[in-house]
Design a protein around this motif. Sequence first.
Motif, mmCIF file in Angstrom:
data_model
loop_
_atom_site.group_PDB
_atom_site.id
_atom_site.type_symbol
_atom_site.label_atom_id
_atom_site.label_comp_id
_atom_site.label_asym_id
_atom_site.label_seq_id
_atom_site.Cartn_x
_atom_site.Cartn_y
_atom_site.Cartn_z
ATOM 1 N N ASN A 121 1.031 -1.145 -0.269
ATOM 2 C CA ASN A 121 0.214 0.213 -0.263
ATOM 3 C C ASN A 121 1.101 1.540 0.156
ATOM 4 O OD1 ASN A 121 -2.570 -1.969 1.515
ATOM 5 N ND2 ASN A 121 -2.854 -0.645 0.073
ATOM 6 N N THR A 122 1.915 0.952 -1.082
ATOM 7 C CA THR A 122 2.327 2.637 -1.399
ATOM 8 C C THR A 122 3.871 2.789 0.277
ATOM 9 O OG1 THR A 122 1.443 4.082 -0.070
ATOM 10 C CG2 THR A 122 1.027 3.329 -2.547
ATOM 11 N N ALA A 123 3.280 2.045 1.420
ATOM 12 C CA ALA A 123 4.332 1.988 2.180
ATOM 13 C C ALA A 123 6.003 2.433 2.188
ATOM 14 C CB ALA A 123 4.005 0.584 3.536
ATOM 15 N N TYR A 124 6.205 1.959 0.865
ATOM 16 C CA TYR A 124 8.223 1.978 0.775
ATOM 17 C C TYR A 124 8.676 2.962 0.162
ATOM 18 C CZ TYR A 124 7.866 -2.734 2.894
ATOM 19 O OH TYR A 124 8.051 -3.167 4.207
ATOM 20 N N LEU A 130 13.891 -4.492 0.174
ATOM 21 C CA LEU A 130 12.888 -5.349 -0.598
ATOM 22 C C LEU A 130 13.319 -6.402 -1.949
ATOM 23 C CD1 LEU A 130 10.477 -2.459 -1.704
ATOM 24 C CD2 LEU A 130 9.713 -3.504 0.072
ATOM 25 N N ALA A 131 14.037 -6.144 -2.126
ATOM 26 C CA ALA A 131 15.125 -7.855 -2.540
ATOM 27 C C ALA A 131 14.506 -8.844 -1.455
ATOM 28 C CB ALA A 131 16.396 -6.766 -3.198
ATOM 29 N N GLN A 149 2.278 -2.728 -5.114
ATOM 30 C CA GLN A 149 1.711 -1.887 -4.780
ATOM 31 C C GLN A 149 3.975 -1.160 -3.778
ATOM 32 O OE1 GLN A 149 0.028 0.496 -7.103
ATOM 33 N NE2 GLN A 149 1.973 1.874 -7.033
ATOM 34 N N PRO A 150 4.726 -1.411 -3.983
ATOM 35 C CA PRO A 150 5.829 -0.551 -2.620
ATOM 36 C C PRO A 150 5.498 0.855 -2.926
ATOM 37 C CG PRO A 150 6.587 -2.308 -4.845
ATOM 38 C CD PRO A 150 5.298 -1.965 -5.054
ATOM 39 N N TYR A 151 5.956 1.558 -4.007
ATOM 40 C CA TYR A 151 6.005 2.658 -4.002
ATOM 41 C C TYR A 151 4.788 3.845 -4.136
ATOM 42 C CZ TYR A 151 10.933 0.718 -4.113
ATOM 43 O OH TYR A 151 12.065 0.303 -4.936
ATOM 44 N N ASP A 152 4.928 4.869 -4.283
ATOM 45 C CA ASP A 152 4.035 6.362 -4.546
ATOM 46 C C ASP A 152 3.333 5.486 -6.065
ATOM 47 O OD1 ASP A 152 4.031 6.983 -2.035
ATOM 48 O OD2 ASP A 152 5.773 8.249 -3.463
ATOM 49 N N PRO A 153 2.043 5.480 -6.170
ATOM 50 C CA PRO A 153 0.898 5.432 -7.207
ATOM 51 C C PRO A 153 1.836 6.703 -8.776
ATOM 52 C CG PRO A 153 -0.125 5.845 -5.807
ATOM 53 C CD PRO A 153 1.022 6.552 -4.723
ATOM 54 N N ASP A 154 2.381 7.575 -8.242
ATOM 55 C CA ASP A 154 3.420 7.412 -9.636
ATOM 56 C C ASP A 154 3.779 7.671 -10.138
ATOM 57 O OD1 ASP A 154 4.137 9.580 -7.725
ATOM 58 O OD2 ASP A 154 3.553 11.244 -8.303
ATOM 59 N N LEU A 209 0.787 -4.240 -10.033
ATOM 60 C CA LEU A 209 0.436 -2.718 -9.174
ATOM 61 C C LEU A 209 -0.769 -2.145 -9.128
ATOM 62 C CD1 LEU A 209 2.520 0.005 -12.220
ATOM 63 C CD2 LEU A 209 2.745 -0.549 -9.245
ATOM 64 N N ASP A 210 -1.671 -1.583 -8.094
ATOM 65 C CA ASP A 210 -2.156 -1.424 -7.646
ATOM 66 C C ASP A 210 -2.990 0.027 -8.084
ATOM 67 O OD1 ASP A 210 -4.891 -0.724 -6.120
ATOM 68 O OD2 ASP A 210 -4.378 -1.715 -4.597
ATOM 69 N N GLU A 211 -2.308 0.800 -7.078
ATOM 70 C CA GLU A 211 -2.967 2.513 -6.556
ATOM 71 C C GLU A 211 -2.712 3.143 -8.421
ATOM 72 O OE1 GLU A 211 -2.705 1.648 -2.514
ATOM 73 O OE2 GLU A 211 -1.631 0.928 -4.157
ATOM 74 N N SER A 212 -1.959 2.639 -8.825
ATOM 75 C CA SER A 212 -0.666 3.322 -10.047
ATOM 76 C C SER A 212 -2.209 3.098 -10.762
ATOM 77 C CB SER A 212 0.682 2.524 -10.073
ATOM 78 O OG SER A 212 1.445 3.059 -8.923
ATOM 79 N N ILE A 213 -3.110 2.502 -10.888
ATOM 80 C CA ILE A 213 -3.922 1.986 -12.139
ATOM 81 C C ILE A 213 -5.297 3.038 -12.073
ATOM 82 C CG2 ILE A 213 -4.608 0.206 -13.893
ATOM 83 C CD1 ILE A 213 -1.324 0.850 -13.854
#
Length: 373
Positions: free
Chosen positions: A192-195, A203-204, A216-221, A239-243
């Motif tokens: 949920n974009t927490a990283y 994360l690797a 969705q590790p990073y910000d949506p944009d 991807l979730d929030e990005s789409i």
Amino acid sequence: MKLAAAELRTVALPLVTPFRTSLGTQTVRNALLVRVLGADGEEGWGECVAEDEPTYCSEYLEGAAEVIRRFLLPALFAVPNLDPAGVAPALAHLRGHPMAKAAVEMAVLDAVLRARGTSLAVHLGGVRPSVRVGVSVGIAGSLDELLDTVDRHISAGYARIKLKIEPGWDLEPVRLVRETFGTALMLTVDANTAYSPADARHLAGLDAYGLALLEQPYDPDDLHGHAELAAKMDTPICLDESITSARDAAAAIRARACSIINIKPGRVGGYLEARRIHDVAQANGVPVWCGGMLETGLGRAANLALAALPGFTLPGDISATARYYDSDVTAAFELDGDSIGVPDGQGIGVAPDRVALDRLTVGSLRRVGRPSR
């Protein structure tokens, strides 16, 4: 259909257990329901999945209700012959607010398809009578609590376990779940974009645990950051929030920012746009799955119809009703093995239980248009 009247209800459904993600903790799901009535007696229901606060995205429940009441419904009242495919064009002059738009589109779909005697699954192009489903596990209070929760869901039959993660609650919980339940378990994680890209090396470390995806590790944009991470990791990036549209999906695929897409109809503006994202992904060989937003039985039924499309090859977050609620506005959905049946009745295939609906309704009932019949 000529839209004649509409009403908005807010319902409050207490959660069986608190649900915590990196965005916060929920104990009650407040949901906005939209009922539309046509001039010839058509009736349909929609659900807005916006949350109480603008944390998952910029929309929030009270704001969505205001947008629907003041702008979206009046625009639809002006359409002389309203068809589901005409909802988005009729609202195109109103920028943003995809969750609010998805709610009114769902209500119109339900009403029109009921009048036609067609199910939403058939209308969208569904090919399955039932869909395999997974379950989302929130951030727990302890590792022992996490293991107990995962064990309970596996015993219930869920086809996939998704763990919510955040900095400080990631590698160790994932390691413990994998070692406890074995490699046969389909396991995914959702950030949920927490990283941020600064966390890429950390994360690797998730690659060691054979995950089906990292969501969705990073910000949506940040498509570039996701693409760089995808190139470094063996774990597929979802991807979730990005789409938020089919255009976004195409751009993310071109950028190699993801190899899997989570489709949430509310996030993308409705079920017809969700189908377009499915089509784009399928044309590019990208699997999709249907995410959840703690929907009531109304949204759950419509999500099952969407998940019956051929490109939805991964279990979705469309858990049985009992996973979240003791009481819902519709009859409960139940697991059958690792699957839930797709409603095959007219429209979304379910209707509210009026007694339960009235019991769970909070606040005032707001009507738009001429009085309900």
